[in-house]
Design a protein around this motif. Structure first.
Motif, mmCIF file in Angstrom:
data_model
loop_
_atom_site.group_PDB
_atom_site.id
_atom_site.type_symbol
_atom_site.label_atom_id
_atom_site.label_comp_id
_atom_site.label_asym_id
_atom_site.label_seq_id
_atom_site.Cartn_x
_atom_site.Cartn_y
_atom_site.Cartn_z
ATOM 1 N N VAL A 120 0.834 -1.218 0.000
ATOM 2 C CA VAL A 120 0.000 0.000 0.000
ATOM 3 C C VAL A 120 0.868 1.268 0.000
ATOM 4 C CG1 VAL A 120 -2.055 -0.994 1.116
ATOM 5 C CG2 VAL A 120 -0.288 0.103 2.522
ATOM 6 N N TYR A 121 2.180 1.088 0.087
ATOM 7 C CA TYR A 121 3.061 2.255 0.233
ATOM 8 C C TYR A 121 2.842 3.373 -0.802
ATOM 9 C CZ TYR A 121 7.244 5.023 1.085
ATOM 10 O OH TYR A 121 8.108 6.053 1.332
ATOM 11 N N PRO A 122 2.721 3.057 -2.104
ATOM 12 C CA PRO A 122 2.460 4.143 -3.057
ATOM 13 C C PRO A 122 1.174 4.919 -2.719
ATOM 14 C CG PRO A 122 3.087 2.152 -4.232
ATOM 15 C CD PRO A 122 2.884 1.759 -2.791
ATOM 16 N N LEU A 123 0.198 4.224 -2.157
ATOM 17 C CA LEU A 123 -1.035 4.905 -1.722
ATOM 18 C C LEU A 123 -0.772 5.801 -0.517
ATOM 19 C CD1 LEU A 123 -3.753 2.096 -1.905
ATOM 20 C CD2 LEU A 123 -3.825 4.266 -3.148
ATOM 21 N N GLN A 155 -5.600 4.948 -10.258
ATOM 22 C CA GLN A 155 -4.357 4.729 -10.996
ATOM 23 C C GLN A 155 -3.278 4.106 -10.091
ATOM 24 O OE1 GLN A 155 -3.229 8.220 -13.111
ATOM 25 N NE2 GLN A 155 -1.655 7.135 -14.285
ATOM 26 N N THR A 156 -3.169 4.632 -8.883
ATOM 27 C CA THR A 156 -2.150 4.116 -7.951
ATOM 28 C C THR A 156 -2.452 2.680 -7.552
ATOM 29 O OG1 THR A 156 -1.901 6.368 -7.138
ATOM 30 C CG2 THR A 156 -0.910 4.645 -5.799
ATOM 31 N N LEU A 157 -3.757 2.385 -7.433
ATOM 32 C CA LEU A 157 -4.159 1.022 -7.050
ATOM 33 C C LEU A 157 -3.639 -0.035 -8.013
ATOM 34 C CD1 LEU A 157 -7.858 1.216 -5.747
ATOM 35 C CD2 LEU A 157 -5.887 0.241 -4.545
ATOM 36 N N LEU A 275 -5.166 1.928 5.360
ATOM 37 C CA LEU A 275 -5.866 1.957 4.077
ATOM 38 C C LEU A 275 -6.407 0.589 3.699
ATOM 39 C CD1 LEU A 275 -3.359 4.215 2.086
ATOM 40 C CD2 LEU A 275 -5.450 4.908 3.286
ATOM 41 N N ASP A 276 -7.574 0.618 3.089
ATOM 42 C CA ASP A 276 -8.141 -0.617 2.543
ATOM 43 C C ASP A 276 -7.530 -0.824 1.160
ATOM 44 O OD1 ASP A 276 -9.627 -2.602 1.349
ATOM 45 O OD2 ASP A 276 -11.526 -1.935 2.223
ATOM 46 N N PRO A 277 -6.702 -1.869 1.001
ATOM 47 C CA PRO A 277 -6.010 -2.064 -0.275
ATOM 48 C C PRO A 277 -6.966 -2.324 -1.436
ATOM 49 C CG PRO A 277 -5.110 -3.504 1.437
ATOM 50 C CD PRO A 277 -6.375 -2.924 1.977
#
Ligand code: ADP
Ligand code: MG
Length: 362
Positions: A120-123, A155-157, A275-277
């Motif tokens: 989840v880091y990019p999020l 997009q990040t997901l 965060l919910d991935p």
């Protein structure tokens, strides 16, 4: 030697020790029943270590060293950490610490259907959490910020999902596709407390209390034989407790909640850091806080984050399927305090109505 003298001096020594304790004089009470303690600030967390017994000071020294060693390895805030280098290079051969963390993280990722996900880091970066909680920075979480757009999140997901990682445990080789990055923020403190406990035990520390923010781990028997009592922070007012957990044996007690670390949007709403991935948004499963009680600190930390993401219903179902592995204390959005049956009689709360989660089919 010290013990003998203590005995000979009898009541006078006991009185003197009591007076010294009351006046706060002296620091080395490791052998006289009082713990020695140390505060360390690392991983953007205030950490308090307490150790009992004649090797207590050594235990604290080694514990502090271990915190600093792991901080250097795991901090995404530093370009030179092992994690940052792996993220920059798209993988590589990992250390034995990272091997343990990767294996645990991937195993909890699988068992929770992806609720616990180190990718989840990019999020986290997109939301700005890494900025707010930079290593040295002030926690300016009440400053109103732009929150990411739905399309930026979507997009990040595309780069999120631990199934995108490939890890060869035999060769200890990790490879990350372009755009995918990892962060052990949801498990690092639990691993650290577990490592400290293992090291302190090896050092001959007879009992200890390791408190790394909301992560607590206790081990051994206190000299006076009293049980461990751990205050559970009230998510509705963090300056007070919602209850107390009593433990007679060593356990890790790890809490995740949305109340402590968050950012504030321009809309005035608070967005917390778990965060919910699946959605890319802060998890919103009807839980104010969830505490995991189990033998292993690393597992407790991963599960606390995972149960928070799963939300109340799925977390209860998960526990029913894994009831031999851990216990759980959960405050839901209606302020009911749910406690799993294995902790019966060990949790007290005068503030909230308590209900038991019983074993049985999920
Ligand atoms: P804390 O760090 O406050 O003790 P947690 O153990 O629940 O709380 O960890 C939250 C951290 O875990 C976040 O700051 C982030 O680094 C990371 N994280 C957020 N969401 C997830 C997730 N779904 N799975 C794994 N890690 C996450
Ligand atoms: Mg956690």
């Amino acid at each position: 030697m010290r013990k003998k003298r203590h005995k000979q001096l009898g009541t006078a020594a006991v009185l003197l020790a009591a007076l010294l304790t009351l006046s706060g004089c002296g620091t080395s009470f490791g052998t006289s029943g009082e713990p020695v303690s140390r505060q360390v600030i690392a991983m953007t967390t205030v950490m308090n270590l307490k150790a009992y017994g004649k090797n207590a000071e050594k235990g604290l020294d080694d514990g502090e060293k271990e915190i600093n060693r792991l901080d250097k390895l795991l901090s995404v805030g530093s370009d030179t950490s092992e994690v940052s280098k792996l993220n920059a290079a798209g993988g590589g051969t990992v250390s034995s610490d990272l091997d343990t963390l990767l294996q645990k993280s991937l195993s909890v990722y699988r068992s929770t259907g992806g609720a616990f996900d180190i990718t989840v880091y990019p999020l986290m970066k997109l939301w700005g959490f890494t900025e707010v909680y930079s290593e040295s920075g002030e926690l300016d979480q009440d400053k109103k910020r732009d929150i990411p757009t739905a399309s930026a999140i979507a997009q990040t997901l595309q780069n999120v999902g631990a199934d995108k990682l490939s890890y060869d445990a035999e060769m200890k080789r990790l490879s990350l596709p372009a755009g995918t990055q990892i962060d052990f923020g949801g498990i690092a403190k639990g691993y650290t407390s577990q490592r400290i406990v293992d090291i302190m035990k090896k050092d001959g520390v007879t009992a200890g209390n390791i408190e790394l923010g909301g992560n607590v781990q206790v081990f051994g028997k206190k000299p006076d034989g009293s049980p461990w009592t751990i205050g559970l922070t009230d998510p509705n007012k963090t300056s007070r407790t919602m209850g107390v957990l009593t433990l007679t044996e060593g356990r890790a007690v790890v809490t995740s909640g949305g109340y402590e670390r968050y950012i504030t949007g321009k809309d005035g709403k608070k967005y917390h850091h778990i965060l919910d991935p699946k959605t890319g948004y802060p998890a919103d499963g009807g839980i104010k806080s969830v505490t995991i009680v189990c033998k292993d600190g690393t597992t407790a930390d991963a599960l606390s984050t995972a149960m928070f993401v799963l939300g109340k219903k799925k977390a209860v179902a998960y526990w029913k399927n894994h009831a031999k592995d851990f216990e759980m204390i959960l405050l839901d959005d209606d302020n009911t305090l749910w406690v799993t049956s294995g902790l019966k009689g060990q949790v007290e709360s005068t503030r909230y109505t308590m209900k038991t989660i019983k074993r049985g089919k999920a």
